[in-house]
Design a protein around this motif. Structure first.
Motif, mmCIF file in Angstrom:
data_model
loop_
_atom_site.group_PDB
_atom_site.id
_atom_site.type_symbol
_atom_site.label_atom_id
_atom_site.label_comp_id
_atom_site.label_asym_id
_atom_site.label_seq_id
_atom_site.Cartn_x
_atom_site.Cartn_y
_atom_site.Cartn_z
ATOM 1 N N VAL A 8 65.709 54.239 113.985
ATOM 2 C CA VAL A 8 65.364 52.827 113.801
ATOM 3 C C VAL A 8 65.599 52.490 112.333
ATOM 4 C CG1 VAL A 8 63.510 51.117 113.925
ATOM 5 C CG2 VAL A 8 63.661 52.918 115.654
ATOM 6 N N TYR A 9 66.318 51.390 112.095
ATOM 7 C CA TYR A 9 66.656 50.955 110.749
ATOM 8 C C TYR A 9 66.084 49.577 110.468
ATOM 9 C CZ TYR A 9 70.211 54.614 111.157
ATOM 10 O OH TYR A 9 70.853 55.819 111.334
ATOM 11 N N LYS A 10 65.736 49.313 109.199
ATOM 12 C CA LYS A 10 65.426 47.948 108.793
ATOM 13 C C LYS A 10 66.706 47.159 108.996
ATOM 14 C CE LYS A 10 61.916 48.966 105.377
ATOM 15 N NZ LYS A 10 61.524 48.840 103.965
ATOM 16 N N SER A 11 66.568 45.920 109.451
ATOM 17 C CA SER A 11 67.765 45.178 109.821
ATOM 18 C C SER A 11 67.739 43.744 109.328
ATOM 19 C CB SER A 11 67.909 45.191 111.348
ATOM 20 O OG SER A 11 69.102 44.564 111.742
ATOM 21 N N LYS A 12 68.934 43.207 109.205
ATOM 22 C CA LYS A 12 69.106 41.782 108.952
ATOM 23 C C LYS A 12 70.363 41.342 109.692
ATOM 24 C CE LYS A 12 71.355 42.606 104.533
ATOM 25 N NZ LYS A 12 71.359 42.326 103.107
ATOM 26 N N ALA A 48 66.712 52.838 102.889
ATOM 27 C CA ALA A 48 66.642 52.720 101.423
ATOM 28 C C ALA A 48 67.669 51.679 100.976
ATOM 29 C CB ALA A 48 66.838 54.072 100.756
ATOM 30 N N PHE A 49 68.631 52.079 100.139
ATOM 31 C CA PHE A 49 69.630 51.131 99.653
ATOM 32 C C PHE A 49 70.972 51.288 100.352
ATOM 33 C CE2 PHE A 49 66.630 51.671 96.117
ATOM 34 C CZ PHE A 49 66.230 50.350 95.985
ATOM 35 N N ILE A 50 71.026 52.141 101.353
ATOM 36 C CA ILE A 50 72.283 52.378 102.074
ATOM 37 C C ILE A 50 72.270 51.564 103.363
ATOM 38 C CG2 ILE A 50 73.739 54.112 103.172
ATOM 39 C CD1 ILE A 50 72.361 56.160 101.231
ATOM 40 N N CYS A 51 73.248 50.681 103.488
ATOM 41 C CA CYS A 51 73.334 49.809 104.658
ATOM 42 C C CYS A 51 74.692 49.964 105.329
ATOM 43 C CB CYS A 51 73.143 48.348 104.269
ATOM 44 S SG CYS A 51 71.525 47.983 103.567
ATOM 45 N N LYS A 52 74.678 49.847 106.650
ATOM 46 C CA LYS A 52 75.910 49.794 107.429
ATOM 47 C C LYS A 52 75.876 48.509 108.235
ATOM 48 C CE LYS A 52 77.872 53.709 108.844
ATOM 49 N NZ LYS A 52 78.137 54.830 109.740
ATOM 50 N N SER A 53 77.040 47.901 108.382
ATOM 51 C CA SER A 53 77.111 46.638 109.102
ATOM 52 C C SER A 53 78.116 46.715 110.231
ATOM 53 C CB SER A 53 77.539 45.507 108.166
ATOM 54 O OG SER A 53 76.587 45.307 107.166
ATOM 55 N N GLN A 54 77.864 45.909 111.244
ATOM 56 C CA GLN A 54 78.799 45.679 112.346
ATOM 57 C C GLN A 54 78.923 44.176 112.526
ATOM 58 O OE1 GLN A 54 77.219 47.447 115.929
ATOM 59 N NE2 GLN A 54 77.959 49.475 115.411
ATOM 60 N N VAL A 55 80.083 43.751 112.989
ATOM 61 C CA VAL A 55 80.267 42.356 113.323
ATOM 62 C C VAL A 55 80.360 42.262 114.840
ATOM 63 C CG1 VAL A 55 81.746 40.333 113.101
ATOM 64 C CG2 VAL A 55 81.372 41.809 111.119
ATOM 65 N N TRP A 56 79.444 41.507 115.431
ATOM 66 C CA TRP A 56 79.406 41.303 116.869
ATOM 67 C C TRP A 56 80.069 39.967 117.199
ATOM 68 C CZ3 TRP A 56 73.610 42.647 118.253
ATOM 69 C CH2 TRP A 56 73.351 43.983 117.910
#
Length: 145
Positions: free
Chosen positions: A113-117, A134-142
């Motif tokens: 589970v990740y913090k999300s926006k 932490a400060f590492i984020c991964k993104s996907q475009v839906w």
């Protein structure tokens, strides 16, 4: 006669504005795209409660690795539950008309589970979903369905 002529453009304008507003709403069906492979993975339906909280549930898995997979790596109430029908976005709130934060997202294949926006982009036809540790984020475009 003149009043009726004015009513038609006004009605058309109101219709255009209302349909534009719904296009820029996070609710609806979204095709998830794997950020590493570029392949479509699932369909997620995002809904908003009467209190304004957004949640997202997997309604369909596209090409699952096995029939009727469960979240065997999950550590919360979703452990060993079927992935199809699973709520993966929880507690998201609107910051403004196009940005949402304060929630979490589950990656079922990892059980993490990740913090999300989320952010609506391209006029609401796409949704950028980010998960962070932490400060590492991964993104996907839906893509809106």
């Amino acid at each position: 006669m003149r009043t009726k002529l004015l009513q038609i453009p006004v009605a058309a304008l109101l219709l255009a504005l209302s349909s534009g507003a719904s296009a820029a709403e996070a609710t609806g069906r979204w095709k998830t795209i794997d950020d590493q492979t570029g392949q479509a993975k699932s369909i997620v339906e995002i809904t908003r409660s009467s209190s304004g909280i957004y949640t997202g549930r997997i309604t369909e898995l596209l090409n699952p690795s096995r029939p009727n997979p469960t979240c065997d790596k999950c550590k919360d109430d979703r452990k060993n539950q079927p992935i199809t029908g699973m709520e993966i976005i929880r507690g998201m709130k609107a910051d403004n008309a196009t940005e949402f934060s304060g929630g979490t997202i589950l990656k079922p294949d990892e059980g993490k589970v990740y913090k999300s926006k989320m952010e609506l982009i391209e006029g609401g036809s796409k949704l950028k979903v980010s998960g962070c540790v932490a400060f590492i984020c991964k993104s996907q475009v839906w893509v809106r369905q």
